[in-house]
Design an enzyme around this catalytic site. Structure first.
Site, PDB file in Angstrom:
ATOM      1  CB  CYS A  19      11.319  49.207  -8.638  1.00  0.00           C
ATOM      2  SG  CYS A  19       9.867  48.336  -9.256  1.00  0.00           S
ATOM      3  CD  GLU A  46      -1.407  -0.265   3.612  1.00  0.00           C
ATOM      4  OE1 GLU A  46      -2.607  -0.015   3.407  1.00  0.00           O
ATOM      5  OE2 GLU A  46      -0.997  -0.797   4.652  1.00  0.00           O
ATOM      6  CE  LYS A  91      11.880   7.790   3.402  1.00  0.00           C
ATOM      7  NZ  LYS A  91      10.956   8.803   3.924  1.00  0.00           N
ATOM      8  CG  ASP A 146       5.304  13.066   3.053  1.00  0.00           C
ATOM      9  OD1 ASP A 146       5.614  12.767   4.221  1.00  0.00           O
ATOM     10  OD2 ASP A 146       5.989  13.807   2.334  1.00  0.00           O
ATOM     11  CE  LYS A 195       7.165   5.398   5.126  1.00  0.00           C
ATOM     12  NZ  LYS A 195       7.219   6.862   5.260  1.00  0.00           N
TER      13      LYS A 195
HETATM   14 ZN   LIG Z   1       8.318  49.724  -8.366  1.00  0.00          ZN
END
Ligand SMILES: [Zn+2]
Length: 662
Positions: A402, A114, A308, A118, A116
């Protein structure tokens, strides 16, 4: 109703509701219409109100969380929850198989497989079929009593379909889609994000306030039931758990380790497409007699092993690093990657979080990197593969200005996030208007992101309030805008004028103010001016509002630009008064959405009626919606309501509800 009759009817109702819950949540096969279900449920609620002494903890009405706890009680598991041996490759699976065959003297046996999950391991105790305790695994011996929280999980039966004593263990998980939504909400609230669905599931169950865990759509998948008479194998036990009312996922049975290995790899290829996270597969000897014969070491059974899977990672190359400017001016560097397949999807971008993170991981442009993804969230760069460097890689330099508006970027001492300092920066304006129009805020249906970007780019709007002065002619000048769609835009903006105060407060985008806090503030202040005039100490006195939030509110309303925005919104006719000045009526606290054509009302007149009776009306369906009223030719809202399990009313049923007709 007399007590004896009520008691009988209550029991009948509970049985029926449980049956339909099971069909709906566990089997995904509802047979009852939402209205019919709702009717049963309301009848039960009313009867229990009339006879509170008849309320029992297994009643379907008792799923909603009670009062917050101070701390969790500790629970001692009588049978410890053991760990599992781990296999990381085929050789280790083959070695496991060899040990099993030796221990069982090469007698025939089956393997049981089955997934596993998380998530968070939970143990549930049922006495005579009634849920009496839910506890976390903890260290295997001592866990936490989380009964009040797990009661809110719809796939955990409060009462089993048989009256048995049994302990059921399994995993609580959060579906990937729900995980993304939860993190989006948290980002909006400036709350820390969950790293993955497992942390989110664990955090939700281990919430001291059960109301918060009940907000989150958790699932439970069982993988163990304590010994039951006549049940000799793992697969029969799963069948039995399903008969008791639990939701099961696919499981497999094989007679050889070769078949097991094939199945393990098969599932690994598919796991990126599952609705939830799995980190491996558990392989068990199927029959309990053999299991008992093999026994356990001090920490793990000898008859089981967990294979795993490696984390969902892939290798790619960073083509470029660019920064994004958010609503609050936050500058986030993003890696643009050579497209790469990762567990079923194509990944082109990965977040780099912030400048410090880039320095810490020593990431450069043109680096080969490992990318990792949890759920469907934006992938992240795990590490640089330095052995592949050619010397042509370039260091990333955080821009000083920016990239959108050219204003100074400022990073406060000790903070990780740099921000654009220009409040009129188009990127920030776009972000703020996006929040303002979003479904959770002012819910302006026909104003999408692409349209907002164009409106800001062409300087048709400078803030959210400008939306209300737009004219159809302005909009028709934009790309792909015909007469009808422009009219839809105008109509949906108009329709938002009358949204409840809590939506407006949330829509302003005040730092740290999520929807919950916005609701608290609306309940407390009743109109925007009183809120704007509130002092920090006064705000802090409101339950659940801390000094940080209080300071953020005061700072927001102190700024001239924000005060002007509110004045503009008022002039545009946006409703700035709340519940307190509104009628308290039979529909108080209920949210309605109308879809399709109605015979006796226009959309607006129906919405007005709802408000007159104390309810509120919204343009789109969400889990917060109480009723969807469907007229002729209902559209996608109807489907959405069905999917979310929102009660759907016909016009006639609506009229009965508001006390007209019928
Ligand atoms: Zn800006």
């Amino acid at each position: 109703m007399a007590r004896a009759a009520a008691s009988k009817r209550i029991e009948q109702l509970r049985q029926e509701i449980r049956h339909h819950d099971h069909l709906y949540y566990v089997l995904d096969k509802p047979v009852l219409s939402d209205q019919a279900y709702d009717k049963l449920y309301r009848e039960l609620v009313d009867l229990e109100k009339e006879h509170p002494d008849l309320i029992t903890p297994d009643s379907p009405t008792q799923r909603v969380g009670g009062e917050p706890l101070k701390a969790f009680k500790t629970v001692t598991h009588k049978v410890p929850l053991m760990s599992l041996e781990k296999a990381n490759n085929e050789e280790e699976l083959l070695a496991f198989d060899k040990r099993v065959r030796e221990a069982l003297n090469n007698k025939d046996f089956d393997y049981f497989l089955e997934m596993k999950y998380d998530g968070l391991a939970i143990s549930l105790k049922y006495e005579n079929g009634i849920l009496t305790q839910g506890a976390t695994r903890g260290d295997g011996i001592h866990g936490e009593d989380v009964t009040t929280n797990i009661r809110t999980i719809k796939t955990i039966p409060l009462r089993l379909l048989k009256e048995v004593n049994i302990e059921v263990r399994g995993e609580v998980v959060l579906l990937n889609d729900d995980f993304i939504k939860l993190n989006e909400q948290r980002a909006d609230n400036d709350e820390p994000l969950f790293a993955n669905p497992r942390n989110a599931a664990a955090g939700s169950v281990r919430q001291l306030d059960p109301k918060i865990s009940s907000d989150r759509p958790l699932m439970f998948f069982p993988y163990y039931g304590s010994p039951q008479k006549g049940i000799q194998t793992e697969d029969k036990m799963r069948e039995y758990l399903s008969e008791l009312g639990f939701k099961l996922n696919p499981l497999w049975k094989y007679s050889s380790i070769e078949e097991v290995i094939k199945a393990v790899h098969n599932l690994e290829d598919k796991r990126g497409k599952l609705d939830y996270e799995i980190d491996g597969v558990v392989v068990k000897v199927n029959d309990f007699v053999s299991q008992n014969k093999m026994g356990a070491t001090a920490r793990a059974p000898r008859w089981a092993i967990a294979f795993k899977y490696s984390p969902m990672q892939a290798e790619s190359v960073i083509e470029d690093i660019q920064v994004q400017v958010g609503r609050t001016g936050a500058i986030t560097p993003v890696a643009h990657l050579q497209p790469v397949h990762l567990a079923g999807v194509i990944v082109k971008r990965a977040t780099l979080h912030n400048e410090d993170e880039i320095r810490r991981k020593e990431i450069r442009i043109k680096d080969h990197v490992k990318v990792q993804r949890a759920g469907e969230v934006i992938p992240e760069v795990v590490e640089v593969i330095k052995s592949k460097r050619t010397g042509h890689e370039k260091e990333f330099v955080m821009p000083q200005k920016c990239p959108v508006c050219g204003a100074e970027i400022f990073k406060p001492e000790g903070e990780a996030i740099a921000r654009c300092t220009n409040a009129t920066c188009p990127a920030q304006v776009m972000g703020r208007v996006r929040l303002f129009t979003s479904r959770e805020a002012m819910d302006i249906e026909h104003v999408g992101w692409a349209l907002i970007d164009q409106l800001v780019d062409r300087k048709l709007i400078h803030d959210a309030a400008d939306l209300y002065t737009l004219e159809k002619a302005d909009i028709m000048k934009l790309e792909r805008m015909a007469d009808k769609s422009a009219q839809n835009v105008i109509n949906s903006i108009k329709a938002s004028l009358d949204r409840p105060l809590e939506r407006l407060i949330y829509a302003l985008g005040i730092r740290l103010i999520g929807r919950r806090t916005a609701q608290l503030l609306a309940d407390h202040y009743h109109d925007i001016d009183s809120l704007a005039g509130a002092q920090e100490d006064e705000l802090s006195k409101i339950h659940e509002i801390g000094p940080k939030v209080a300071a953020s509110i005061v700072t927001f309303f102190k700024q001239k630009g924000n005060r002007e925005l509110i004045a503009k919104l008022k002039r545009a006719g946006v409703r700035v008064k709340g519940q307190g000045s509104r009628v308290i009526g039979p529909l108080s606290g209920k949210t309605f959405v109308f879809t399709g054509g109605l015979a006796n009302y226009t959309r607006t007149s129906a919405e007005e009626l709802v408000r007159k009776l104390g309810g509120s009306a919204s343009g789109s369906v969400s889990k917060q919606t109480d009723y969807v009223v469907a007229g002729t030719d209902p559209g996608s809202k109807y489907e959405k309501a069905r999917k979310l399990g929102v009660t759907i009313l016909t016009e006639k049923e609506f009229e009965q509800l508001v006390g007209k007709g019928g």
